[in-house]
Write an enzyme that holds these catalytic residues in place. Structure first.
Site, short mmCIF file in Angstrom:
data_model
loop_
_atom_site.label_atom_id
_atom_site.label_comp_id
_atom_site.label_asym_id
_atom_site.label_seq_id
_atom_site.Cartn_x
_atom_site.Cartn_y
_atom_site.Cartn_z
N ARG A 148 74.69 60.55 93.59
CA ARG A 148 74.72 59.96 94.93
C ARG A 148 74.06 58.59 94.84
O ARG A 148 72.85 58.51 94.56
CB ARG A 148 74.00 60.87 95.93
CG ARG A 148 74.00 60.34 97.36
CD ARG A 148 73.25 61.29 98.29
NE ARG A 148 73.28 60.82 99.67
CZ ARG A 148 72.41 59.96 100.20
NH1 ARG A 148 71.42 59.48 99.46
NH2 ARG A 148 72.52 59.58 101.47
N LYS A 196 65.19 54.70 94.65
CA LYS A 196 64.12 55.37 95.39
C LYS A 196 62.74 54.88 94.95
O LYS A 196 62.56 54.25 93.91
CB LYS A 196 64.24 56.89 95.24
CG LYS A 196 65.40 57.43 96.07
CD LYS A 196 65.40 58.94 96.19
CE LYS A 196 66.45 59.39 97.22
NZ LYS A 196 66.55 60.86 97.31
#
Length: 275
Positions: A255, A221
């Site tokens: 995840r 991210k």
């Protein structure tokens, strides 16, 4: 007490943190390496996740990256129906979660298309995606209660204090509706600045207060690649560092885009007796 989730009558232990592999049936997810659209690409990705040690496959058909274009419900349904059928055929043993904030679509994924878990990035309908208000015929909490499936409740709050307050209210409501398998996701990158994301990493253990499993979605991210001044393609090492910190803080599900690297992180943490 050891944590576990009930997946269609099968008790799945979280004593060892599980790895959830991302399968994006989209053309525009922020990490290009995660995009799969053809039947062959979806089949290959599903098999890769399981062969590298993943337990859960998270299937999404609507990019939630900043600046993403909204996908119509019909188009999201078409993508999910096709992708879920392929995944279920290729790896029937896999646990499949569906990444959607639309209650009606979540219901169809569970009842008709073979998904096992609902992964909701809207915090139960508090916010839309790409700054689009949610207009739905049903409430996600009611759908989850009726379906009796594990539910990933993701926070869009910017601070741990606000997150704890909202989670307290939301978990109480879900329990009152009869929902027992709740997984908390702090929602890294959703409604948070880079500094706020790292403050939540620092305080992540506070979520253990609820006694519920915690999932983290940190993989590649912007909080990582911007901090390192690299691209998403160069953010794997930073991702692994944060995965290790999250496991130390009690996270039970990772995840991820890079399944093998995450499984190795879990193995090393177990060997080191830090999870």
């Amino acid at each position: 007490m050891e944590q576990a989730i009930n997946v269609r009558g099968r008790l799945v232990s979280l004593e060892r943190p599980l790895v959830m592999g991302i399968l994006n049936a989209t053309p525009d997810s922020f990490f290009a390496g995660s995009r799969v659209q053809t039947e062959q690409e979806i089949s290959r990705r599903a098999r890769q996740i399981i062969s590298e040690g993943g337990t859960i496959i998270d299937v999404g058909a609507f990019s939630t990256r900043p600046g993403a274009v909204e996908v119509t419900e019909d188009e999201e349904a078409r993508r999910l129906k096709e992708a879920l059928a392929i995944v279920r055929r290729e790896v029937p043993e896999a646990i499949i979660s569906v990444d959607t904030y639309r209650p009606r679509l979540a219901r169809r994924c569970i009842e008709e298309w073979g998904a096992d878990i609902i992964n909701d990035v809207s915090e139960g309908g508090l916010t839309g995606i790409v700054n689009t208000p949610i207009h739905e015929d049903e409430r996600m909490f009611d759908v989850v209660a009726q379906l009796r499936v594990p539910y990933i409740l993701m926070s869009v709050q910017p601070t741990m204090e606000q997150m704890l307050l909202n989670f307290s209210r939301e978990v109480m409501e879900l329990h009152s509706l009869g929902v027992s398998d709740i997984i908390l996701d702090p929602g890294f990158g959703f409604g948070k600045s880079t500094d706020e994301n790292y403050a939540i990493v620092h305080d992540l253990a506070a979520l253990q207060t609820f006694g519920l499993p915690v999932l983290v979605g940190l993989s590649r991210k912007s909080m990582i690649y911007k901090a390192l001044d690299v691209t998403p393609e160069e953010a794997l090492n930073g991702t692994t560092v944060l995965h290790t910190l999250a496991i130390q803080a009690g996270a039970r599900i990772l995840r991820v885009h890079d399944v093998q690297a995450a499984v190795e992180a879990v193995t090393i943490c177990k060997k080191s007796l830090i999870c």
